[in-house]
Design an enzyme around this catalytic site. Structure first.
Site, PDB file in Angstrom:
ATOM      1  N   HIS A 148      -7.559  -7.927  17.146  1.00  0.00           N
ATOM      2  CA  HIS A 148      -6.931  -8.244  15.868  1.00  0.00           C
ATOM      3  C   HIS A 148      -7.070  -7.034  14.960  1.00  0.00           C
ATOM      4  O   HIS A 148      -8.168  -6.503  14.809  1.00  0.00           O
ATOM      5  CB  HIS A 148      -7.603  -9.468  15.240  1.00  0.00           C
ATOM      6  CG  HIS A 148      -6.809 -10.073  14.138  1.00  0.00           C
ATOM      7  ND1 HIS A 148      -6.637  -9.439  12.935  1.00  0.00           N
ATOM      8  CD2 HIS A 148      -6.118 -11.226  14.054  1.00  0.00           C
ATOM      9  CE1 HIS A 148      -5.879 -10.198  12.159  1.00  0.00           C
ATOM     10  NE2 HIS A 148      -5.548 -11.288  12.815  1.00  0.00           N
ATOM     11  N   ARG A 191      -1.910 -10.503   5.002  1.00  0.00           N
ATOM     12  CA  ARG A 191      -0.740  -9.624   5.037  1.00  0.00           C
ATOM     13  C   ARG A 191       0.543 -10.435   4.873  1.00  0.00           C
ATOM     14  O   ARG A 191       1.496  -9.974   4.265  1.00  0.00           O
ATOM     15  CB  ARG A 191      -0.717  -8.828   6.339  1.00  0.00           C
ATOM     16  CG  ARG A 191      -1.711  -7.652   6.305  1.00  0.00           C
ATOM     17  CD  ARG A 191      -1.849  -6.963   7.642  1.00  0.00           C
ATOM     18  NE  ARG A 191      -2.529  -7.811   8.611  1.00  0.00           N
ATOM     19  CZ  ARG A 191      -2.225  -7.880   9.898  1.00  0.00           C
ATOM     20  NH1 ARG A 191      -1.232  -7.176  10.388  1.00  0.00           N
ATOM     21  NH2 ARG A 191      -2.916  -8.672  10.696  1.00  0.00           N
TER      22      ARG A 191
END
Ligand SMILES: Cc1cc2nc3c(=O)[nH]c(=O)nc-3n(C[C@H](O)[C@H](O)[C@H](O)COP(=O)(O)OP(=O)(O)OC[C@H]3O[C@@H](n4cnc5c(N)ncnc54)[C@H](O)[C@@H]3O)c2cc1C
Ligand code: FES
Lengths: 224, 535
Positions: free
Chosen positions: B318, B338
């Site tokens: 990740h 995000r």
């Protein structure tokens, strides 16, 4: 970071580096954890912990994976607390005022001491969400209890024997199922899929040549 | 809480924030992505891999650490267990108490099977509980199963097994509906419309969420449902090895009480492996976002029983694991940060990439930024990271957005006196997800061991070589239910398995010996060895 502090794990003294969490301090001391350790990141509530720092009169509560050790900290973990979980069929109950009375009547014995809120490892207003449950305001109870990791510390402090995490969970399920409106677009889409509307479409789509799929992928229009 | 160097760099991040607000960031071309992955993604790093010498995937590539445990000794070799004494006797045995195990158990129960669930820790101490971001499903009018298929197929480098992926996207909305019916509190508008967002690699906003406790909310409800149905649950108990019957079909497992060390024989007409991922294997020395029990146990069990692995050589790193503070090193910073607008910014305050590229591309890009480009921010422990600029979120969506949409993140950093509404977070890739696993057919069964089913992160092939955020929570529900349903159907009315044995383990060990493997390690690993000292 390499500075050492003394922690007392179940009363026994260990010297550990100061930057560790209580959980990693236990491992540093040599414990191979089986209980009291799940997600290791504050989500599962497996690592409820009670501590006191020498010289401080206040008893404190935390998740062992989320708390940095302090010098002269006396630590006891609470890997299990006997919460009461009532069995119910979610299809057969509803968001009625009586349901809490039937399943978790002890919430009405709350003495308002606020010990649950003071102890919460997630800083939730536990007593407040119990008050909402008492009044049948389940949506508010759901919102207020939403971040509960069900560690059980609140219940361990409760003179009325309330299983707060279970009350919050019931309120959330009632809210999700009965109080918040059902999603119409979801319902429609499920019907379309079950009705076979997409069977041929997806079949044809998957059947496209590999190059065409790549082309399509690389030129997708992306929702703004 | 940040070091003086970090604070220096944060000033540069603040200085560029206004200008970054409106700026359109370019997405990489297919060629650029390929080159980036080749040079910087851990999956492409030769030293991290070796060739399997024995077993169904002999000759194939696997991470060194995985190969070591696949080819290690077995716990049961030294045990003296009378397989004739059956402690648990059921139709369906589910191994693993995460979301896939719970879904499988519920569905098997719904189908009338006598089902039991064993799990190594407590029910719900699992990767599922930790999922923050959300769950995908194509249920909006501008979206369709085909679009979902394309996003996932391309995101997985066109390597997904088409029939599995088809099932995933077609059953997606049905899975969400199933959860809604159980009372999962999805984020909704007042009229019930699902609030959905983008995730890395999605072309439509189809990420459903329950604040940033999506997995926890799903897991809490499924666990409650398992309890309400009184499905027998044996916790703090690990499966050490599968049992086969006299025809070589799966027929149960040898269990160990993790606290007392006592062993048990569980006989079952069908077994469902739902043991999840492998983050705690720390491939290539990476930290991990995974729960304590993520040690690829199910892969070992299945492999020794003859089940094939698929894509075992691809892992998901990740892009945004915590690089600092050390107490939460490796912990996940959800992609949702995000999704709602945060940007990846280097030491000089430059946004060096589009924030929503797929995870493998993003991770490789961060590794490049911190490595050869020398644009990382140093941490006291010798590591590096780049900034995930969160304050910009509230400049875009207004004050209060962070507390409302990503409260878990706010709390996680808040404990270390980092207020992400005011300062950015320092991140670096973390080992997050096992893309590969045991190969299954579309009914959830392993391709070559009868009565052995697999669901969840232990499966390989649904997503191909990279998984998009939100497709894993979806797969554990879709394929968990699927395995539970098909396993219970397959054994309906069947006789109890006969001649329980572990001959396959002996054969496997013989094969190892013949191949000249001299392993000291014993597997499955069960837990990582974190105790610094001790017995
Ligand atoms: C931090 C984090 C965030 C994530 N966020 C998202 C997201 O936003 N969206 C998304 O789609 N996906 C997300 N994922 C991925 C997703 O959560 C997991 O892939 C998924 O939940 C796996 O479910 P599972 O049931 O297969 O495994 P798990 O939930 O991990 O359950 C496996 C269970 O098996 C048990 N077990 C293991 N070995 C044995 C054994 N030998 N015997 C008995 N029991 C055993 C384990 O203890 C555990 O209880 C995230 C993952 C992590 C770690
Ligand atoms: S181990 Fe899960 S909350 Fe601490």
């Amino acid at each position: 970071m390499s500075e050492m502090v003394s922690v007392f794990l179940f009363g026994k003294k260990y010297d550990v580096p100061s930057g560790l969490t209580i959980m990693t301090a236990m491992e540093y001391a040599g414990y191979r954890l089986v209980r009291g350790c799940g997600c290791r990141n504050g989500f599962c509530g497996a690592c409820a912990t009670i501590y006191r720092v020498e010289g401080d009169r206040e008893l404190k509560f935390c998740l062992a994976c989320q708390k940095t050790v302090e010098d002269k900290m006396y630590v006891a973990t609470l890997p299990f607390f006997p919460l009461l979980k009532e069995i119910y069929d979610i299809e057969k109950i509803g968001p009625t005022e009586q349901i809490m009375m039937q399943l978790y009547p002890e919430i009405y014995k709350c003495v308002g001491c606020n010990a649950c809120t003071k102890a919460c490892s997630q800083e939730l207003r536990v007593m407040q969400y119990i008050a909402f449950a008492q009044r049948g305001e389940y949506e508010k109870c759901a919102e207020e209890s939403f971040d509960c990791v069900m560690c059980g510390i609140c219940s361990s402090r409760c003179p009325a024997g309330i299983s707060h995490p279970q009350v919050g969970l019931l309120a959330r399920r009632l809210t999700g199922k009965y109080i918040r409106p059902e999603s119409a677009h979801l319902k429609d889409r499920v019907e379309e899929i079950l009705g076979g509307n997409y069977d041929k479409l997806i079949e044809d789509f998957m059947g496209k040549p590999a190059d065409e799929l790549k082309e399509l992928y690389n030129n997708r229009d992306i929702e703004a | 809480m940040y070091t003086p160097e970090m604070l220096e760099s944060i000033k540069k991040v603040e200085a560029t924030r206004e200008a970054r607000m409106g700026a359109e960031l370019r997405r990489m071309t297919a060629d650029e992505k390929e080159k980036l992955l080749n040079e910087f993604h851990p999956d492409y790093k030769q030293e991290g891999f070796t060739t399997l010498k024995i077993g169904p995937n002999k000759g194939d590539k696997a991470p060194v650490e995985l190969a070591d445990i696949l080819q290690a000794r077995s716990w049961v070799e030294k045990l003296n267990i009378d397989l004739g004494i059956v402690d648990y006797d059921v139709d369906v045995l589910v191994i693993g108490g995460g979301g896939s195990g719970a879904s499988a158990a519920i569905e098997a129960h719904e189908n009338g099977a006598n089902v039991m669930l064993v799990t190594k820790l407590r029910m719900g101490d699992a990767n599922t509980m930790m999922a923050e971001g959300g769950i995908q499903a194509a249920d909006k009018s501008n979206d369709s199963p085909m679009t979902h298929y394309l996003d996932a197929y391309g995101g997985g480098h066109f390597k997904a097994q088409p029939d599995l992926l088809r099932k995933l996207v077609m059953d997606g909305p049905i899975a969400i509906k199933w959860l809604e019916k159980f009372g999962v509190l999805f984020d909704k508008e007042k009229d019930g419309t699902m609030i959905t967002t983008h995730g890395g690699g999605t072309s439509r906003k189809r990420m459903h969420a329950a604040a940033d406790y999506s997995g926890a909310e799903i897991m809490r409800v499924l666990r409650d449902e398992v309890f309400n149905r009184k499905i027998p649950l044996v916790d703090f108990t690990a499966a050490l090895e599968l049992l086969l019957d006299d025809e070589g079909n799966a027929a149960g497992a040898i269990l160990e009480n993790m606290e007392t060390g006592e062993h048990f024989v569980a006989r079952a007409k069908a077994v469902i492996i739902a043991t999840g991922g492998a983050g705690r294997m720390h491939y290539q020395g990476f930290p991990t976002s995974n729960h304590y029990g993520a040690t690829a146990d199910g892969l070992v069990l299945g492999y020794r029983a003859g089940a094939k692995l698929l894509y075992q050589y691809t892992l998901q790193y990740h892009p945004t694991g915590v690089a600092y503070p050390p107490q939460i090193f490796g912990a996940l910073v959800t992609e949702k940060v995000r999704s709602v607008g945060a940007l990846l910014v280097n030491v000089d305050g430059e946004a060096f990439m589009h924030p929503l590229e797929t995870r493998d591309v993003s991770a490789a890009s961060v590794i490049r930024e911190c490595g050869v480009r020398g644009k990382g921010v140093a941490t006291p422990s010798g590591g590096r990271g780049v900034w995930l600029d969160s304050p910009i979120i509230e400049m875009i969506h207004g004050p209060g957005t962070i507390e409302k949409r990503i409260p878990g993140m706010m709390r996680m950093f808040g404990k270390y006196d980092i207020d992400i509404r005011r300062v950015p977070m320092l991140i670096y890739p973390t080992l997050h997800y096992q893309n590969g696993g045991l190969q299954i057919t579309v009914d959830g069964r392993t391709t070559n061991v009868k009565n052995l089913y697999v669901a969840g992160e232990a499966v390989g092939g649904i997503h191909g070589e990279n998984r998009l955020m939100g497709n894993s929570l979806l797969d554990i529900i879709v394929f968990g239910r699927n395995a539970g349903l098909n396993a219970s159907k397959a054994v309906e009315g069947a006789d109890k398995p006969k001649g329980l044995n572990i001959e396959h383990v002996r054969r496997f060990m013989k094969e190892a010996e013949d191949a000249g493997i001299k392993a000291d390690a014993v597997s499955p690993k069960l837990f990582p060895a974190y105790a610094r000292v001790g017995r």
